[in-house]
Design an enzyme around this catalytic site. Structure first.
Site, short mmCIF file in Angstrom:
data_model
loop_
_atom_site.label_atom_id
_atom_site.label_comp_id
_atom_site.label_asym_id
_atom_site.label_seq_id
_atom_site.Cartn_x
_atom_site.Cartn_y
_atom_site.Cartn_z
CG ASP A 82 -1.93 -1.04 1.30
OD1 ASP A 82 -1.89 -1.95 0.46
OD2 ASP A 82 -2.78 -0.98 2.20
CG HIS A 133 -4.59 2.86 -0.23
ND1 HIS A 133 -5.44 2.18 0.62
CD2 HIS A 133 -3.54 3.25 0.54
CE1 HIS A 133 -4.92 2.16 1.84
NE2 HIS A 133 -3.77 2.82 1.81
CG HIS A 233 2.45 0.26 4.36
ND1 HIS A 233 2.27 -0.61 5.42
CD2 HIS A 233 1.27 0.93 4.22
CE1 HIS A 233 1.05 -0.46 5.91
NE2 HIS A 233 0.42 0.47 5.21
ZN LIG Z 1 -2.41 3.17 3.39
#
Ligand SMILES: [Zn+2]
Length: 277
Positions: A82, A133, A233
């Site tokens: 992400d 996102h 991430h």
């Molecule tokens: Zn995030």
């Protein structure tokens, strides 16, 4: 334009800071539709051969049209990254994934796609799934419904613009920043044909910890659960640096990395139509 990298760095810092702050109104996802019920991975029926023999780490491809398609067998792992893309870390992660021949899903933030469109194209070109996102990574549960939908849609448009002629590569998959959702937003996304892909194993790579701590924590959680959709991430150095050993560990333990893709081109067309508005 000379100021632009500095602005991007500030934006990235804001996202980093935001990601390490616990959301005030995060809630446990409440599923509105029966079709959205997650598979119970503890059921014996889902147990296949695990641990398996060491060999290729690459598992099957799962075509996902709704949440009921997200059923992992024991030993199966979905890798998700992400908040990127970002120079340095995202390319490093892509190289590691290539070396192991595995595919991941990247939940891309719109402002990062605006800043680094070439990296979004690179992620897509290497065969990974591009999902979205939001545009600015806000806590959608603390906003009005209309503002939240605008954030989601703007994020899609930015990622589509980065992909240009290949905008159909955007998968109708979404993840809530901070996992902070509302029933109304989940219902809205489901009606659009968008699948909310919640993680089941949090690497907590946003905490200050060493790469090895992130690796060991995530492996331990996967072994305890038997399978999982792992939240990473791609904006963190510790994530990029632990990934080679993490994938080696998965392979030694007989896990398989499975790849989520949209169930049909129709689903992609829905997204393209949405971002074209
Ligand atoms: Zn995030």
């Amino acid at each position: 334009m000379r100021l632009f990298p500095a602005l991007v760095a500030v934006a990235a810092t804001l996202i980093l800071a935001a990601c390490t702050t616990k959301p005030k109104q995060a809630e446990t996802p409440k599923l509105a539709f029966a079709a959205e019920k997650r598979a119970d991975l503890s059921q014996p029926g889902n147990i296949m051969s695990f641990p398996g023999p060491r060999g290729t780490l690459r598992g099957r491809t799962i075509r996902v049209g709704n949440l009921s398609d997200l059923i992992l067998a024991r030993g199966e792992v979905v890798l998700t990254f992400d908040d990127g893309p970002i120079p340095g870390k995202t390319p490093s992660i892509l190289n590691t994934l290539d070396r192991h021949g595995v595919k991941a899903t990247f939940f891309t933030v719109g402002q990062m796609a605006n800043a680094y469109p070439h990296l979004v194209r690179d992620v897509a070109a290497r065969g990974h799934t591009i999902a979205t996102h939001t545009q600015n990574h806000p806590n959608l549960a603390s906003m009005s419904f209309e503002s939240a939908v605008a954030e989601i849609d703007k994020g899609k448009r930015s990622v589509a613009a980065a992909l240009g002629p290949n905008r159909s590569r955007i998968a109708p998959f979404f993840r809530f920043p901070y996992l902070a959702s509302t029933a109304a937003l989940r219902r809205h996304l489901a009606m659009q044909g968008t699948v909310v892909v919640d993680p089941t194993v949090d690497s907590k790579d946003y905490f200050v910890s060493t790469p090895d701590q992130v690796r060991a924590r995530t492996i331990a959680r996967l072994e305890a659960k038997g399978s999982g959709i792992v939240l990473f991430h791609d904006i963190h150095s510790r994530t990029a640096s632990m990934l080679p050993q993490f994938l080696d560990d998965l392979n030694k333990r007989g896990f398989k990395v499975v790849h989520l893709v949209p169930r049909s081109r129709d689903a992609e067309a829905l997204i393209v139509a949405a971002v074209s508005q």
